[in-house]
Scaffold this motif. Structure first.
Motif, short mmCIF file in Angstrom:
data_model
loop_
_atom_site.label_atom_id
_atom_site.label_comp_id
_atom_site.label_asym_id
_atom_site.label_seq_id
_atom_site.Cartn_x
_atom_site.Cartn_y
_atom_site.Cartn_z
N ALA A 90 0.87 -1.33 -0.11
CA ALA A 90 0.11 -0.13 -0.18
C ALA A 90 0.90 1.39 -0.16
N PHE A 91 2.07 1.30 0.67
CA PHE A 91 2.89 2.30 0.82
C PHE A 91 3.44 2.55 -0.69
N LEU A 92 3.55 1.73 -1.48
CA LEU A 92 4.24 1.63 -2.70
C LEU A 92 3.06 2.35 -3.68
N ALA A 96 3.57 6.40 -0.68
CA ALA A 96 3.75 7.09 0.63
C ALA A 96 5.21 7.16 1.02
N VAL A 97 6.13 6.81 0.33
CA VAL A 97 7.51 6.58 0.10
C VAL A 97 8.29 7.86 -0.54
N LEU A 106 7.30 4.25 10.05
CA LEU A 106 5.67 4.37 9.79
C LEU A 106 5.30 3.08 9.77
N ILE A 107 5.77 2.19 8.93
CA ILE A 107 5.02 0.90 8.55
C ILE A 107 4.84 0.09 9.95
N SER A 145 -0.69 10.54 2.24
CA SER A 145 -0.88 9.15 1.26
C SER A 145 -0.62 8.17 2.13
N VAL A 146 0.07 8.55 3.44
CA VAL A 146 0.34 7.71 4.54
C VAL A 146 -0.90 7.11 5.17
#
Ligand SMILES: Cc1cc2nc3c(=O)[nH]c(=O)nc-3n(C[C@H](O)[C@H](O)[C@H](O)COP(=O)(O)OP(=O)(O)OC[C@H]3O[C@@H](n4cnc5c(N)ncnc54)[C@H](O)[C@@H]3O)c2cc1C
Ligand code: FES
Ligand code: FES
Lengths: 958, 301
Positions: A90-92, A96-97, A106-107, A145-146
Motif C-alpha cells: 500500500a505504501f508503494l 507514501a514513500v 511508519l510501517i 498518502s500515508v
C-alpha cells in the motif's frame, strides 16, 4: 559483555554484548538489520520503531536488555515468502514513500495498529491512524498518502489520491512508484550509515561551542594519546585549500585563527569506536579569546557591530541586492491606498530525518588487509573500487563535493570519487560540505575507512538553515484594485558563512513584489553576516519568506480597498504578456489565473457540499473558522545568467533476451522522485516499459555532472538531459537498423519499441545486438543546456520558467485557548506538465505540510549566537495529527523547453501555505500576525485585549 | 563512554533495594527511561554504573484491586493504564492524563511511577494521580511504607524518593464510585516544548445538588505539583453551576503562583487558562458524577 537472547523476526539469536546497548544498536550494528533507522536518538521522531512482543517502541532509547527474551519484529521481518506485507504494498501504491528514511518506522507503527484492530475485530479509522502515528514523523510526504495507504492495507477500498492531469503518453503522465521505493519499504535501501567497511574507524568533530572568538591555541596531544585514537587533525593538517564554500570560499575546513559560530569545526578525531572519539573530543583544549557577538542582521549593519569576517571590504554586508522597475514616486502618487508593514520570519530547520553521515575510504584501500571482504549483496549497483579517495555520503551536489574535497586535499578532482548513498531527505540542507572533507583527510591520514555520523544535536548545530528575515514592504493600489507600486526592504540573516546566501536572498528579492504585474517596484535586500548558524538553501529558497510578507500585505490592501481578496489578486496576477519586477516579459506557461480560479472553485465546493453559501469566516460555539488565501510563484532553474546545464548518460543492453536501459547522472535524489522522472523520460523515448529502466545517481566515476540539485531544476535540466540522451541513442540505433537492412535511415521510424520501414521491422533487442556487433556504442551522453538567462538588473529573461500556485487554508481557532487547527488546504499548482502525477502529488502535499510548519510550529531559536534549539524535541515539525485534508489541482501550462513541457515543483508548493494560514487566522479572529510561527499565547492575549496585530511570533525575544 | 554499565531486571522488591544499596548511589531506578536516559544522554544528569528496572518484579507489572484501592505497580506503563477498563471508569482523569503523554511508543514503555518520581510540577500523570488522592508506596532498606503523594514533592524535579536509594513500588487511589467523577484537561502548544503550558485535574463527589468532596490539582502552578487546597475548601457545600466554577477559578488564581516560562507560556496566558479551563474541568467531573458515564476524552491527542 553479557548474554542477550532475543527472537528477532522469528529467529532466536544469542549475542554477547555490553549491557549498555540500546536495542537499535543491537539491531543495526550487531545484527546488521539496518532497515531500522535512527533519526534522533532522543525518542522524538519515532522512525526507529520496532515491535517488542507486538508493541511499538522507540528502539533508539530502549535498553536492549530490557528486551531480554522478547520477540522483536523489524521491517525486515514483514515480507512473507518473498511477498510484500499489505502495508508495504500500500505504501508503494500510494506513493507514501519519498526519501524512505521514516518508512520502516511508519510501517512498523502502523502494523501494530492493524494487528491490534484486527484482533479486536474493529475497523481502522483515520482517527486511529492519527493517534497511533502521532509521534512517528515523516518530513517528506505530508502524511495524506500515508493515511490512505494504511486504510488500504487494513482492507478498505481506498485509492491513491491523484489529481486529474492531461492524457498520458506511453510512460509520461502515468502514476508510477519511484524505482527505488521497493528497497525503501523492505528495509534493504542503503543510506550512508548502513555501510560498514572492514577496518573502519569512527570520527567526531570538535565544535567551537562559542559563537565568536579568536583562537589562541589548540591543544590536541592529550586526545591523540588516548588509547584507540588513530588521528587528531586541525587546520595545520589540511594540505590544500583551507576554506570551502559553494559560492564564496569563506568557510574553514578546520578553523585556525577564529571561530565565527558555535558550530564551527576546530578539530576532528578518528578512533576505533565512536565512544573513544567522543571521549577524545573532551580532551582537546582550545584557548579562546571571546569576542562580542552579532546576532541580528540589522544590528550587523551598524557601524559599531562586531565584524564576522575582518578581511571583507564591506563589514558584515554579504551582498546588497537591488531590483528597480519604473518610477516609485509616480507609482505611489497614483495609489489611492498605501499599506506598509514590517514582517519577521524565523530561522528554520530542514529537519531531514537522516542526520549527515560521510564515510571516507582511502586510496588503495584493501578490505582483506583488515581481515574482511565487502559483502557483494550490499552493492546495489555501487562498484567498490578504491583506487582513489572515495567518499560515500548523502549529498545534493556530488560534483561540488568532489571539487571542494579535492581542493582541500590538494589533488585534482579526478582523484576523488563521490558515491552518493540514498539520502534521508535534504530540502536544501545537504548542499554545503558537511563531513566530506573531514573523512577524506582522516581516511588518508589513517589508511582506513572513516565514518562520521552526526548526532541530531550536532546536525542542528552545524548545518545551514533557512534565513531569518525582516521584511518591510509598502504596497500601493488604486481604487479599482490595480497595484501601482511595491517597495520593499529585506534583511536576511546569513549567519557566519556565505553558503548560498547571495543566491537565496536574490530569490527573496526578485520575488518580493509577488506574482503580480506591478508597474513600479523597488526592492533592496541586505544579506548580512552574523554569528548565527549559517543560512543557505531550504525548499522555497528565500521566496517562502518574501511570499509571506507580500501576501499578508495583499490582504491588508484588499481590506482597505473593500475588495474580495481573490478578486483583488486576480486583477493583478501575472499572465502571458505581463512583466515581472525584474523586467522579464512572460511569453508562455503562466497558469496562475487558472490556479486561483481552481482554488476559488474548491473553496466554494466545500460549502456547496454542506448545502450552504460560501463565506470567508464564521463561528460555531466557541470555535471560529475562516478561509485565507495565498498565491506564489517560484523560478525553475538557476537563472540570473548562471550557466545551467546537466549531463546524463543513457545506456541500453540486453540481458536474458530483455532490453534494459540505465540512466546515469550525478543529480541527487533526496526523496523528491527524480529517478521516477529520469526513468520515465528514458522509457518514453526508447519505448521501453518503465520497469526496465534503472537509474544510477551520484557516483562521480560513473555518472556525469547533473549540477546542483537545487532551484527546482532537476526535472527540467536532468530530465531534459535524459530525454535527449535517450533520443540520440534511439536515433543511433535507428541508423544501425537502417544500415543493417541497407536502407536510408529516413525511411525508418520508431514506435512502440519497434523500428519499422516499408513493412520491415526490428526490435530494440536486435538493434542493440547489431550495434554491439558492429562496435557501436549502446550508450549516449547528453549535455543539456537550459536556455540562456540574464543577470539581475539587465532586464530580459532572468529565468527559463516559473511555477505558479494558489492555496487556500481553512482554519479553526479555539476561543478559550487560541489553539489553531488547519482543517483543509485547497491548492492548485501550475507545473507545466505532470510527468508522474503520483510523485508530483507527493511533492505538493509534502511541501504544503512543511510550509504549515513554517506558519505554525517551526522556529530554530538562536540566542546570542547559541542555539536554544539544541535537540529535536525543541523543534516540532508537523506530525500526522496536524495534517489537514488536502485538495489538489494540477494545472498544466506547458513550457516550451521543459521536458514534455514540465517545470519545477519541488519548492512551489511550500511557498503560499504560510500566508494562506496566517491570512485565515486574521480573518477568523481579527488578529494579524506579522511574524511566524503564530503563537497561540500571544494570539489569545492580543485578541482578548482587542489588538489587531501581533508583531512577534513564537520564540522571539518580545 | 556508555551511559550505564549494568542493567538489572530484579524479580523482587528486596532485590531491587539490595542492588541500589550495593551500588551506593551509583545505581538508579529506571522505568521506561523516557526521562532518565535522555537526561543522562544530554548531560543533565550523571551517567550511572547500573540501572534497576522494576518492570519484571512480580506483582509490580499489574493493576490490582486491594482493600478498596486500585493499586498500580511500578512496572505499569501509561498504555496499560489507558487500556484498563477499571481505570477508565474509576480513575478517568488519570487515564486522560496518562493518555496524552508523548506518543504511543513513549506510553508503551514509560511508567506512571517514573512520571511521579520525576516530580515535575506539570507531569501529566502526576497531576491526574494527585487529583485522585493518590498514595505512593516507597520501598527502601527500612521496608515498605505508604505515603500521600503530595508529601513527597519538594521542588521542581525533586522529591523525597531518591531513585538511587529507594523506589516507588506501587501507586494507589480510591476508585471513584457512585456520585463521583473526575476529569483532566491540559493546554499544549504545538511548538518545541514537550511540557504542557498548563494542566489540571479534578475529582468530585456529589450529594444531591451539592459538592461534598473535591480535589483539584494544577501544574505548573507552584514549585511542586499543586493541590489547590483553598479552592477545594471553597467548593465544598456549593452547588455546581457556571457561576460556582467561575468563582472557583478566581479562588484558584489567588492560590497559584504562575510564572512566565520562556518559550512555553506567559503567566498571563496561564492565568487566562485557569479561568477558562478549570471551570470546564470541574464541569466535566460533575457531569460524570451525575451520569456515571466516564468515557475518557482526548486520549492520544
Ligand atoms: C517524546 C516524549 C514526550 C513526552 N511527553 C510527556 C508529556 O506530555 N507529559 C509528561 O508528563 N511527560 C512527558 N514525557 C516524559 C516522560 O515520558 C514521562 O514523564 C514518563 O512517565 C516517565 O516515565 P519513565 O518510566 O520513562 O521514567 P524514567 O525515565 O525511567 O524515570 C524518570 C525518573 O524517575 C525515576 N524512577 C523511575 N521509576 C522509578 C521508580 N519505580 N521508583 C523511583 N524512581 C523511579 C528515575 O530514576 C528517573 O529519575 C515525554 C517524554 C518523551 C520522550
Ligand atoms: S525516536 Fe528513535 S530515532 Fe528518533
Ligand atoms: S519519506 Fe518520510 S521522511 Fe522522507
Amino acid at each position: 559483555m553479557s548474554d542477550l537472547k532475543l527472537q528477532v523476526n522469528g529467529k532466536w539469536v544469542e549475542l554477547d554484548v555490553p549491557q549498555s546497548r540500546y536495542l537499535a544498536e543491537v539491531l543495526r550494528y550487531d545484527l546488521g538489520l539496518t532497515g531500522t533507522k535512527i533519526g534522533c536518538n532522543e525518542s522524538e521522531c519515532g522512525i526507529c520503531s520496532v515491535l517488542v512482543n507486538g508493541t511499538p517502541v522507540n528502539s533508539c532509547i530502549y535498553p536492549a536488555f530490557k528486551a531480554q527474551g522478547a520477540a522483536i519484529i523489524t521491517i525486515e521481518g514483514l515480507e512473507q515468502d518473498g511477498r510484500l506485507h499489505p502495508l508495504q504494498q500500500a505504501f508503494l501504491d500510494h506513493g507514501a514513500v519519498q526519501c524512505g528514511f521514516c518508512t520502516p518506522g511508519l510501517i512498523m507503527t502502523a502494523k501494530a495498529l492493524l494487528d491490534e484492530k484486527a484482533a479486536a475485530k474493529q475497523p481502522v479509522t483515520e482517527h486511529d491512524i492519527k493517534v497511533a502515528l502521532k509521534d512517528t514523523y515523516c518530513r517528506c510526504t505530508g502524511y495524506q498518502s500515508v493515511i490512505n495507504a494504511i486504510l488500504q492495507a487494513s482492507g478498505q477500498d481506498v485509492k491513491p489520491y491523484i489529481p486529474k492531469t492531461k492524457a498520458p503518453c506511453q510512460t509520461i503522465g502515468h502514476a508510477l512508484p519511484n524505482p527505488d521505493s521497493l528497497a525503501k519499504i523492505t528495509g534493504r535501501a542503503m543510506y550512508t550509515d548502513d555501510f560498514v567497511f572492514p577496518g573502519m574507524l569512527y570520527a567526531r568533530t570538535k565544535r567551537a561551542g562559542v559563537p565568536h572568538a579568536r583562537i589562541r591555541h589548540i591543544e590536541t596531544a592529550e586526545a591523540a594519546a588516548l588509547p584507540g585514537v588513530r588521528a587528531v587533525l586541525t587546520h595545520a593538517d589540511v594540505p590544500g585549500r583551507q576554506n570551502h564554500g559553494l559560492v564564496t570560499v569563506d568557510w574553514p575546513v578546520l578553523c585556525s585563527d577564529k571561530v565565527r559560530y558555535a558550530g564551527d569545526a576546530v578539530a576532528v578525531v578518528a578512533a576505533d569506536s565512536e565512544e573513544i572519539a567522543a571521549a577524545a573530543l573532551e580532551l582537546i583544549k582550545v584557548d579562546y579569546e571571546t569576542l562580542p557577538v552579532v546576532d541580528d542582521p540589522i544590528q550587523a549593519g551598524q557601524p559599531d557591530a562586531p565584524i564576522v569576517h575582518e578581511e571583507r571590504p564591506d563589514g558584515n554586508l554579504l551582498k546588497h541586492i537591488k531590483v528597480r522597475k519604473g518610477d516609485m514616486a509616480a507609482g505611489f502618487a497614483a495609489a489611492d491606498v498605501v499599506v506598509e508593514r514590517t514582517y519577521r520570519t524565523p530561522m528554520t530547520e530542514q529537519m531531514f530525518l537522516e542526520p549527515e553521515c560521510s564515510i571516507g575510504v582511502p586510496r588503495g584501500y584493501d578490505p582483506t588487509a583488515f581481515g574482511g571482504t565487502i559483502d557483494p549483496a550490499a552493492q546495489r549497483g555501487v562498484q567498490y573500487r578504491h583506487d582513489k579517495t572515495t567518499i560515500y555520503c548523502g549529498t545534493q551536489i556530488p560534483y561540488l563535493d568532489r571539487e571542494q574535497t579535492a581542493a582541500a586535499l590538494n589533488v585534482p578532482p579526478e582523484q576523488v570519487r563521490i558515491v552518493a548513498a540514498l539520502m534521508g531527505g535534504g530540502f536544501g540542507g545537504k548542499e554545503d560540505i558537511a563531513a566530506q572533507i573531514h573523512v577524506a583527510l582522516l581516511a588518508e591520514r589513517t589508511g582506513r575507512p572513516v565514518k562520521m555520523l552526526y548526532t541530531r544535536a550536532e546536525s542542528l548545530l552545524f548545518h545551514p538553515k533557512r534565513h531569518a528575515t525582516i521584511i518591510r514592504i509598502k504596497t500601493g493600489a488604486k481604487r479599482d484594485g490595480r497595484l501601482t507600486a511595491v517597495e520593499a526592504e529585506l534583511y536576511g540573516d546569513g549567519g557566519a558563512y556565505a553558503s548560498l546566501s547571495e543566491k537565496v536572498m536574490t530569490r527573496a528579492t526578485t520575488h518580493a513584489s509577488g506574482p503580480y504585474d506591478v508597474p513600479h517596484v523597488k526592492v533592496d535586500c541586505y544579506a548580512m553576516y552574523t554569528n548565527n548558524t549559517p543560512c543557505g538553501a531550504f525548499r522555497g529558497f528565500g521566496v517562502t519568506q518574501s511570499c509571506f510578507a507580500v501576501e499578508s500585505n495583499m490582504d491588508l490592501v484588499a481590506r482597505e480597498l473593500g475588495l474580495d481578496p481573490i478578486a483583488f489578486r486576480r486583477i493583478n496576477a501575472l499572465d502571458v504578456g505581463g512583466t515581472t519586477c525584474t523586467g522579464q516579459v512572460m511569453r508562455e506557461s503562466v497558469g496562475l489565473q487558472e490556479c486561483i480560479a481552481g482554488v476559488e472553485a474548491d473553496m466554494r465546493a466545500h460549502h456547496t457540499a454542506l448545502g450552504e453559501a460560501f463565506r470567508w469566516s464564521w463561528s460555531e460555539g466557541r470555535k471560529h473558522y475562516a478561509w485565507g488565501i495565498g498565491i506564489g510563484y517560484k523560478n525553475t532553474g538557476l537563472g540570473g545568467g548562471a550557466p545551467d546545464k546537466a549531463s546524463a548518460i543513457v545506456e541500453t543492453g540486453v540481458t536474458d533476451g530483455q532490453v534494459w536501459a540505465e540512466v546515469r547522472t550525478s543529480s541527487a535524489e533526496m526523496g523528491q522522485g527524480l529517478p521516477a522522472v529520469l526513468a520515465a523520460c528514458a522509457a518514453e523515448e526508447l519505448g521501453l516499459p518503465y520497469g526496465q529502466v534503472r537509474v544510477l545517481l551520484g557516483d562521480t566515476d560513473h555518472c556525469p555532472d547533473g549540477g546542483p540539485t537545487t532551484a527546482s531544476r532537476q526535472t527540467y535540466v536532468s530530465g531534459n538531459a535524459a530525454r535527449h540522451a535517450a533520443r540520440t541513442l534511439r536515433a543511433r540505433l535507428q541508423q544501425v537498423v537502417a544500415d543493417h537492412f541497407g536502407q536510408p535511415v529516413e525511411q525508418w521510424s520508431f514506435a512502440d519499441g519497434q523500428f519499422s520501414a516499408n513493412g520491415t521491422r526490428a526490435g530494440l533487442v536486435e538493434a542493440i545486438e547489431w550495434a554491439q556487433a558492429s562496435g557501436q556504442p549502446t550508450w549516449e551522453e547528453y549535455e543539456y543546456w537550459a536556455p540562456k538567462t540574464q543577470p539581475l538588473g539587465t532586464g530580459g529573461d532572468m529565468h527559463v520558467a516559473f511555477g505558479f500556485g494558489a492555496q487556500a487554508a481553512l482554519v479553526e481557532v479555539d476561543d478559550d485557548t487560541g489553539a489553531i487547527k488547519v482543517l483543509k488546504i485547497v491548492g492548485a499548482h501550475d507545473v507545466g506538465r505532470a510527468i508522474n502525477p503520483l510523485t508530483l502529488e507527493g511533492q505538493i502535499e509534502g511541501g504544503i505540510i512543511m510550509c504549515l510548519g513554517n506558519a505554525l510550529t517551526e522556529h530554530f531559536i538562536n540566542e546570542q549566537g547559541q542555539a536554544w534549539t539544541d535537540v529535536m524535541a525543541r523543534y516540532k515539525m508537523p506530525s500526522i495529527k496536524h495534517t489537514p485534508e488536502i485538495i489538489s489541482r494540477i494545472i498544466e501550462h506547458q513550457t516550451a523547453d521543459g521536458p514534455y513541457g514540465a517545470k519545477g515543483i519541488g519548492e512551489l508548493s511550500s511557498i503560499p501555505t504560510t500566508p494562506a494560514i496566517v491570512n485565515a487566522i486574521a480573518n477568523a479572529v481579527g488578529v494579524r500576525f506579522c511574524s511566524v510561527p503564530v503563537d497561540q499565547d500571544a494570539l489569545l492575549l492580543a485578541w482578548k485585549a482587542g489588538e489587531t496585530e501581533c508583531l512577534c511570533g513564537w520564540g522571539y525575544e518580545h | 563512554m556508555a551511559y550505564w554499565n549494568d542493567y538489572y531486571t530484579p524479580h523482587t522488591i528486596e532485590e531491587a533495594v539490595e542492588i541500589l544499596g550495593r551500588y551506593e548511589g551509583r545505581a538508579c531506578m529506571i522505568g521506561g527511561g523516557t526521562d532518565l536516559l535522555l537526561e543522562i544522554q544530554q548531560g543533565h544528569r550523571p551517567r550511572m554504573d547500573a540501572l534497576v528496572d522494576p518492570t519484571r518484579i512480580e506483582g509490580l507489572d499489574q493493576i490490582v484491586e486491594e482493600d478498596g484501592w486500585l493499586v498500580i505497580g511500578a512496572g505499569v506503563t501509561h498504555t496499560r493504564i489507558v487500556n484498563d477498563p477499571r481505570m477508565r471508569q474509576h480513575g478517568t482523569c488519570l487515564v486522560e492524563s496518562c493518555g496524552v503523554i508523548g506518543g504511543p511508543q513513549v506510553r508503551n514503555v514509560a511508567t506512571l511511577a517514573g512520571n511521579i518520581a520525576h516530580a515535575l510540577p506539570a507531569g501529566d500523570g502526576t497531576i491526574g494521580t494527585l487529583a485522585l488522592g493518590g498514595e505512593v508506596q516507597v520501598a527502601q532498606a527500612s521496608g515498605l511504607a505508604w505515603q500521600p503523594m503530595e508529601e513527597i514533592f519538594i521542588g521542581p524535579g525533586q522529591s523525597t524518593v531518591d531513585p538511587k536509594r529507594m523506589l516507588i513500588a506501587r501507586i494507589r487511589f480510591r476508585p471513584t464510585g457512585e456520585h463521583e467523577g473526575s476529569a483532566f484537561r491540559r493546554v499544549m502548544r504545538p511548538q518545541g516544548i514537550a511540557l504542557p503550558m498548563i494542566g489540571m485535574a479534578a475529582r468530585v463527589r456529589l450529594a444531591g445538588e451539592q459538592i461534598t468532596e473535591v480535589r483539584i490539582a494544577i501544574g505548573p502552578a507552584a514549585k511542586v505539583p499543586l493541590l489547590a487546597v483553598k479552592t477545594m475548601q471553597a467548593l465544598v457545600g456549593q452547588t455546581p453551576s457556571d457561576k460556582t466554577f467561575a468563582a472557583a477559578a478566581e479562588t484558584a488564581l489567588a492560590e497559584v503562583q504562575l510564572r512566565t516560562s520562556r518559550h512555553r507560556a506567559s503567566a498571563a496566558y496561564r492565568e487566562e487558562m485557569i479561568r477558562t479551563q478549570l471551570p470546564l474541568t470541574l464541569a466535566k467531573a460533575v457531569e460524570r458524577a451525575h451520569t456515571g458515564q466516564a468515557e475518557p476524552e482526548g486520549v492520544g491527542a
